[in-house]
Structure formats: C-alpha cells, structure tokens
Design a protein around this motif. Structure first.
Motif, PDB file in Angstrom:
ATOM      1  N   ALA B 285       0.834  -1.208   0.000  1.00 17.77           N
ATOM      2  CA  ALA B 285       0.000   0.000   0.000  1.00 17.77           C
ATOM      3  C   ALA B 285       0.867   1.256   0.000  1.00 17.77           C
ATOM      4  O   ALA B 285       0.605   2.203  -0.736  1.00 17.77           O
ATOM      5  N   GLU B 286       1.920   1.253   0.818  1.00 20.63           N
ATOM      6  CA  GLU B 286       2.780   2.432   0.887  1.00 20.63           C
ATOM      7  C   GLU B 286       3.617   2.557  -0.385  1.00 20.63           C
ATOM      8  O   GLU B 286       3.893   3.664  -0.851  1.00 20.63           O
ATOM      9  N   LEU B 287       3.976   1.405  -0.940  1.00 23.44           N
ATOM     10  CA  LEU B 287       4.795   1.412  -2.151  1.00 23.44           C
ATOM     11  C   LEU B 287       4.002   1.950  -3.348  1.00 23.44           C
ATOM     12  O   LEU B 287       4.499   2.765  -4.118  1.00 23.44           O
ATOM     13  N   THR B 288       2.758   1.482  -3.482  1.00 18.96           N
ATOM     14  CA  THR B 288       1.967   1.863  -4.659  1.00 18.96           C
ATOM     15  C   THR B 288       1.079   3.078  -4.390  1.00 18.96           C
ATOM     16  O   THR B 288       0.650   3.735  -5.333  1.00 18.96           O
ATOM     17  N   GLN B 289       0.775   3.302  -3.116  1.00 22.88           N
ATOM     18  CA  GLN B 289      -0.159   4.362  -2.695  1.00 22.88           C
ATOM     19  C   GLN B 289      -1.551   4.183  -3.289  1.00 22.88           C
ATOM     20  O   GLN B 289      -2.318   5.125  -3.407  1.00 22.88           O
ATOM     21  N   ARG B 290      -1.837   2.957  -3.714  1.00 22.68           N
ATOM     22  CA  ARG B 290      -3.152   2.675  -4.325  1.00 22.68           C
ATOM     23  C   ARG B 290      -3.820   1.553  -3.549  1.00 22.68           C
ATOM     24  O   ARG B 290      -3.269   0.463  -3.438  1.00 22.68           O
ATOM     25  N   TRP B 291      -5.011   1.823  -3.041  1.00 19.30           N
ATOM     26  CA  TRP B 291      -5.722   0.821  -2.275  1.00 19.30           C
ATOM     27  C   TRP B 291      -6.255  -0.284  -3.187  1.00 19.30           C
ATOM     28  O   TRP B 291      -6.051  -1.478  -2.912  1.00 19.30           O
ATOM     29  N   VAL B 292      -6.900   0.104  -4.273  1.00 22.82           N
ATOM     30  CA  VAL B 292      -7.506  -0.893  -5.172  1.00 22.82           C
ATOM     31  C   VAL B 292      -6.416  -1.765  -5.793  1.00 22.82           C
ATOM     32  O   VAL B 292      -6.553  -2.993  -5.877  1.00 22.82           O
ATOM     33  N   GLY B 293      -5.327  -1.140  -6.215  1.00 20.20           N
ATOM     34  CA  GLY B 293      -4.231  -1.883  -6.842  1.00 20.20           C
ATOM     35  C   GLY B 293      -3.643  -2.900  -5.880  1.00 20.20           C
ATOM     36  O   GLY B 293      -3.433  -4.075  -6.235  1.00 20.20           O
ATOM     37  N   THR B 294      -3.413  -2.476  -4.644  1.00 20.89           N
ATOM     38  CA  THR B 294      -2.850  -3.372  -3.627  1.00 20.89           C
ATOM     39  C   THR B 294      -3.795  -4.545  -3.379  1.00 20.89           C
ATOM     40  O   THR B 294      -3.377  -5.708  -3.339  1.00 20.89           O
ATOM     41  N   MET B 295      -5.064  -4.224  -3.244  1.00 26.97           N
ATOM     42  CA  MET B 295      -6.067  -5.259  -2.981  1.00 26.97           C
ATOM     43  C   MET B 295      -6.103  -6.269  -4.128  1.00 26.97           C
ATOM     44  O   MET B 295      -6.106  -7.486  -3.908  1.00 26.97           O
ATOM     45  N   ALA B 296      -6.085  -5.753  -5.364  1.00 23.01           N
ATOM     46  CA  ALA B 296      -6.151  -6.631  -6.539  1.00 23.01           C
ATOM     47  C   ALA B 296      -4.928  -7.546  -6.595  1.00 23.01           C
ATOM     48  O   ALA B 296      -5.053  -8.752  -6.862  1.00 23.01           O
ATOM     49  N   VAL B 297      -3.757  -6.989  -6.332  1.00 24.17           N
ATOM     50  CA  VAL B 297      -2.523  -7.790  -6.374  1.00 24.17           C
ATOM     51  C   VAL B 297      -2.576  -8.904  -5.323  1.00 24.17           C
ATOM     52  O   VAL B 297      -2.275 -10.069  -5.613  1.00 24.17           O
ATOM     53  N   LEU B 298      -3.001  -8.560  -4.118  1.00 23.23           N
ATOM     54  CA  LEU B 298      -2.992  -9.547  -3.027  1.00 23.23           C
ATOM     55  C   LEU B 298      -4.028 -10.645  -3.250  1.00 23.23           C
ATOM     56  O   LEU B 298      -3.737 -11.833  -3.061  1.00 23.23           O
ATOM     57  N   ILE B 299      -5.221 -10.255  -3.668  1.00 21.49           N
ATOM     58  CA  ILE B 299      -6.263 -11.262  -3.891  1.00 21.49           C
ATOM     59  C   ILE B 299      -5.902 -12.117  -5.102  1.00 21.49           C
ATOM     60  O   ILE B 299      -6.031 -13.348  -5.083  1.00 21.49           O
ATOM     61  N   GLY B 300      -5.382 -11.467  -6.144  1.00 16.54           N
ATOM     62  CA  GLY B 300      -4.948 -12.205  -7.345  1.00 16.54           C
ATOM     63  C   GLY B 300      -3.857 -13.209  -7.001  1.00 16.54           C
ATOM     64  O   GLY B 300      -3.903 -14.372  -7.430  1.00 16.54           O
ATOM     65  N   ALA B 301      -2.890 -12.781  -6.191  1.00 14.41           N
ATOM     66  CA  ALA B 301      -1.790 -13.676  -5.817  1.00 14.41           C
ATOM     67  C   ALA B 301      -2.310 -14.878  -5.039  1.00 14.41           C
ATOM     68  O   ALA B 301      -1.892 -16.014  -5.275  1.00 14.41           O
TER      69      ALA B 301
END
Lengths: 233, 383
Positions: B285-301
């Motif tokens: 989250a801190e790296l990307t500063q994007r909530w949706v992007g972080t969520m998508a990456v984690l759920i996708g992984a």
C-alpha cells in the motif's frame, strides 16, 4: 530564532520549480506572494520537509529540515488540507497533538484553547465531514498552532474564510508572530498587506523581491502587478 | 508509550471504516454458515433415511464409545465379528485410511495393519521424490511411535485443522487485502500525509504505530474468526480427542504428536500468516499508494497460489511444489503444513511447520524495514 534557506532548488524532469532561492527569516510575519505556479507551494513543502530539495539547505537555528527537532518547532497548514471524515474536530486535534509530542493533559488544554480561538466550540464534537469549508480551514489553522511553533508555515490560509473569519485569523497570526517566524503564502495581495512585516515575491521559481513593508513606497497591489508585468515584458 | 498512543489512533481510524465491519461480518457469517451447512439436510444411512444432524450424533456416540481403545488384534477381531453394524465405523475408517492399498482391509491383523501404514508412508516418499536422508529422518521418528495406536475421537480438532483453519487463512488474506492497505493509502488519498509527515513523531514513530495497528488488526481478525469456528465446532462435535495421535488424522505423518498439538501448530501458523499478510498489505500500500491496486494484487496472488499446482514429476517440480507450499494461501492446508518433504538448514532437517515460522518472521521483519524506507522517503506530490 533564524530560518536560513540557502540556494534551495527543486528540479523535476524538465522543469525547475524552485530555482536557487536564498533568504534568512527572523521572527515576524512574512508574506509570500506569487501567481499560481510560481513555486510557492513547492518552496513551502521543502521548508516543511515533506518534499526533498534537489539542491540547497534549510536550517532552523542550525537544525536541518530532516531532523525531529526541526519538525518539533514547525507548524504547517498545507494548501489542500486533508482530514479524517470519521473523526470529530476534537479527535483530530488530539491525534495531531499526540503526533506533535504533547502530553495528554497538555494536549487537552491546548485543544480547548485553540478550539475557542478558532470559534469551533459548538461543533468540536461533531464529525469533520459535517463541517463547512471555512470550519475545516479554521480547524487546519488550529492544528498548525497546536505545538506553539517557532516556525509557522501557512499555504493559502485564508481560502474559504469569510471576511469576519479573516479578521479573526489575522489577529490570531499577529499574536502568534510575536515570538515566531510566520511564512504566509497567498496570491491574494490584501491578505498580506495588513499583516505581513516583510513581503517576498516569487515568479518562475525565483525569489524576485524581498523587502520590509515599511520600505515599500507604493501600494502593494500596484507593486505586485508592476513586477508581474515587468517580467511578462 | 507514544507509539501505543499512535497505534490506538490508527486502530480507531481503521474501525471507523464501514468496509471493515462489513467484510469482517460477512466472513464470520460465512464461517458459521459453512460449519452448519454440513448438518443441514437428510442422508441415507444403512438403508434408513435420517437427518444429517441425527446421523452425526449417532456416529459421534459410536466414536466416543471406542475412544481409548487400542487398535490391536482384540479390537480388529471384534470388528470382524461385528459384521458391519456400524458401531465400529469410526475405527474402520481409520483402518481403511491405513490400508488404502488393500482391496479388503478386514483380514488384517495388528502387525499387518501397521505394516500397511508404513507402506502408505513409502508411497509418499516415492511420489515426492524424497531423498534417502529425508526418508531416514521419518523412519527414525517412526521408531518412537507407540504401537498399537490408541483410537481417539477428535471430530472438532480434526475439522478445524482439516478444513477451517485453511479457510480462515484464505479469509484473512482477503480481509487484510481489503481492510489493511487503507492504513497507509488513506493518508495519501485524503491528503493528510502533508500534515502528519511534518509533525515531530510523524515519521518513524507513526510508521511503527501504523504497522502495529495493522498487525494487531490482522491477528485479532484471525483470533475472532478462529473463535467463531472453534465455538461452533466444539458445540457440535465436542472437545474430545485433544490428546489423540496425529496419525489417526494424517496417516503418513511420523512425528509423535497429538491432534491437539497439530491444532495448536496450525493456529500458530495461522497467526503468523495473518501477521505477514497484514504487513505485506501495508508495504504494498505504501509502495503503490493505491488501495484498489494493492487489494487486486494480493487477492490475485492468493488465487494464483491456490490454482497453480506442481505435481512432483521431476526433481525441479518437487522443489517448486515444496516452495509453493510455503506461500500464504497454501501453507495452512493440512497436506502442506504437515508435508513430509524437509528443508535442511545448517545440517538440521526441518519440516514445514518448523521452518515456516522462521521464514514468515524473517520476511515480516524485512518488509517492515523496507516499508520504513519507502514511508520516510515519501515526497508529497500533486498540487
């Protein structure tokens, strides 16, 4: 108390936002004027340590901008003031007081004082999302004053305030400035005309003017327009 | 002390968000629903139509009556003499899992039953291309197992490890992906970053306060969901069998552990997965500063981790599969957590549940360190 800015530069890929700006500020009110895009906000962010400079130094009584001691003496109201919608004004101030290192009892007392000074007593326990623009701005001013800063940086502080609130704000700043450096940025000349001891004018990233108001013979509005036109020419 | 004050404020900010309550409520309700679903409806048992609930009660009673009986020649003879009344079904199921390679397990005596279990273990050794060193490790532990094994009914604990801890682990990955990134991204999206970062304790102390709040949240959610599942399971199946042998549940496993120890190990690993997932979510989250992007990456992984399998057909695939078992979405699967494949660290052979805590703690510390660099180096952007 002395804020020393020495050859401060901020360069983005193909744009210089702040270009070798140098000045020294002692306690008093400094009005920083400049049109939109002149580099005022970038300069202020660098002075507050939230934006790293490409070159140059900023020190407050010899303390570098990156140190905790420097931040302990700083109060900052950014141009775009963010808040937590689920927090009440009181919660928000208490949170910022904790971040600024105030002890709980001291924080409560200071928050009470400031809430009164910015006339938010009646809405202090209400959620910030219910506040008007002016109320939010007053809350922002209160948070900047929480730690009784030695250096107070205000970026467009009067935006959203009605005429009565502007007068109250001016008085508050005048009281605060007796023992601290207040750097007040605006593009509205009348905001600084009545309060600032010294006028700074920025244009194209450079500091093009720095003079005490007492030494300025013509009306500030006129001077500002002349400087703007000169540069355009 | 200041860090705890800041943590309390971060905690408050977190719980003020509606999505946190909604997500947690949905997950808890899902667990209750899934636990109870197995008891709803009817079934055909020995030619008679009965409810699932009634059938579970009957089988639980049979299992409780058999608890504490040694699985020896005497019990095997009783089973043979019974002629399939169903009274011995719980033990018969264990025997069948030991002697899976036999078409008919009824003629087995005590010695051949435990021999069948060792053969079952050998099948695993071969299928997973395990080295002689690994096989010897398990064979040494085998010698310490007390035979004949004593049957113990451990319905709740087996269900918890077999199904629910893994399910809770997956839920925690989703929950942290949805709720935790906001601890950092909200400061950037709401533009509060400028105000907090220029305060005295807005850098290192606040960073650790946020990390502590996010980690606590993940661990508390693990505990809460675990408690919901455990209460449901204990109410339905009872607390029996905490001391039963793990081999009744995981036939091929060689360490002399109890079912209770198996449960506690899985709980510890669940908490570590929760902690790691929270820290990973905050770092991204801190790296990307994007909530949706972080969520998508984690759920996708998490989904990819579950979908991709590495059948151990070559040595490389064996190692890939072994590594894959350590990933958060796979680790809590019973077969992964109690996998027989070992890792050798400085000459010491460690099984998955022994090595994973070290790995997860180390990875968490590294992420916290890297995250601090990103957080403290953040430059305010935009107008």
């Amino acid at each position: 108390m002395e804020l020393k800015v020495d050859r401060l530069t901020k360069q983005y890929k193909n744009k210089i936002a702040v270009d070798r700006v140098s000045f020294t500020l002692k306690p008093g009110i400094y009005g920083l004027l400049g049109e939109n895009g002149a580099g005022k906000t970038t300069l202020m962010r660098m002075i507050c340590g939230v934006l790293g400079p490409s070159g140059g130094t900023i020190t407050l009584d010899g303390m570098d901008v990156s140190t905790e001691e420097y931040r302990a003496m700083l109060g900052y109201l950014p141009q775009e003031f963010g808040y937590y919608p689920g927090f009440s004004g009181w919660d928000f101030l208490m949170y910022l007081a904790a971040l600024k290192g105030l002890q709980k009892d001291e924080a409560k007392e200071r928050c009470r004082q400031l809430i009164e000074q910015v006339s938010l007593q009646e809405v202090a326990k209400k959620k910030i999302k219910t506040y008007s623009g002016g109320m939010k701005q007053r809350l922002g001013i209160a948070q900047a004053l929480l730690n009784q800063p030695k250096l107070l940086v205000l970026d467009e502080p009067t935006a959203g305030l009605d005429p009565r609130e502007r007068i109250r704000f001016r008085k508050l700043i005048e009281q605060t400035a007796q023992s601290c450096i207040v750097l007040l940025s605006t593009h509205i000349v009348s905001d600084v005309e009545q309060t600032a001891d010294t006028i700074l004018i920025m244009k194209g990233g450079q500091l093009i003017f720095e003079k005490p108001q007492t030494e300025i013979s013509e009306a500030l509005e006129k001077l500002y327009m002349r400087m703007f036109e000169e540069k355009m020419g | 002390m200041r860090i705890f004050t800041l943590t309390a404020y971060e905690w408050k900010k977190l719980w003020k968000r509606k999505n946190v309550w909604v997500t947690l409520g949905v997950m808890a309700a899902l667990i209750v629903g899934i636990v109870c679903a197995s008891l709803i409806g009817s079934t055909n048992a020995d030619g008679k139509q009965t409810t699932q609930m009634q059938q579970m009660k009957i089988e639980r009673e049979y299992a409780r009556r058999l608890s504490g009986r040694a699985m020896d020649d005497a019990l095997l003879a009783e089973i043979r003499a019974d002629g399939g009344s169903g009274v011995y079904r719980p033990v018969e199921e264990v025997i069948q899992s030991f002697a899976w390679n036999y078409e008919d397990s009824s003629p087995l005596d005590e010695e051949s039953l435990y021999q069948a279990r060792r053969e079952y273990q050998q099948v695993f050794f071969d299928a997973y291309r395990m080295s002689q060193k690994e096989q010897n490790y398990w064979k040494e532990w085998e010698k310490q197992l007390k035979l004949p094994m004593v049957y113990g009914y451990a319905g709740a604990w087996e269900n918890m490890v077999g199904s629910y801890l893994y399910l809770i682990g997956l839920m925690i990955l989703f929950l942290t992906a949805i709720c935790v990134p906001g601890i950092f991204t909200e400061e950037h999206s709401r533009r509060t970053d400028q105000v907090i970062l220029c305060t005295r304790y807005g850098k290192a102390e606040l960073y650790f306060g946020k990390i502590l709040a996010g980690s606590l949240f993940s661990i508390c959610c693990c505990c809460l969901l675990l408690l919901v599942a455990l209460v449901c399971e204990l109410v339905i199946y009872g607390p029996d069998g905490f001391g039963a042998a793990i081999q009744l549940s995981i036939v091929q496993y060689g360490l002399p552990l109890s079912v209770g120890a198996m449960f506690l190990i899985a709980v510890l690993l669940l908490l570590l997965v929760g902690l790691f997932a929270g820290i990973l979510a905050m770092f991204l989250a801190e790296l990307t500063q994007r909530w949706v992007g972080t969520m998508a990456v984690l759920i996708g992984a998490a989904l990819v981790e579950r979908m991709v399998q590495f059948p151990p057909v070559t040595d490389l695939m064996r190692w890939l599969g072994q590594f894959w078992n350590y990933l958060p979405a796979n680790l809590l699967h019973k077969e992964s957590l109690f996998d027989l494949r070992l890792v050798s660290v400085f000459g010491i052979q460690l099984s998955v549940w022994q090595f994973a805590p070290v790995l997860y703690l180390l990875a968490s510390v590294l992420l916290v360190w890297a995250g601090k660099r990103v957080y403290c180096g953040y430059q305010v952007q935009g107008s």
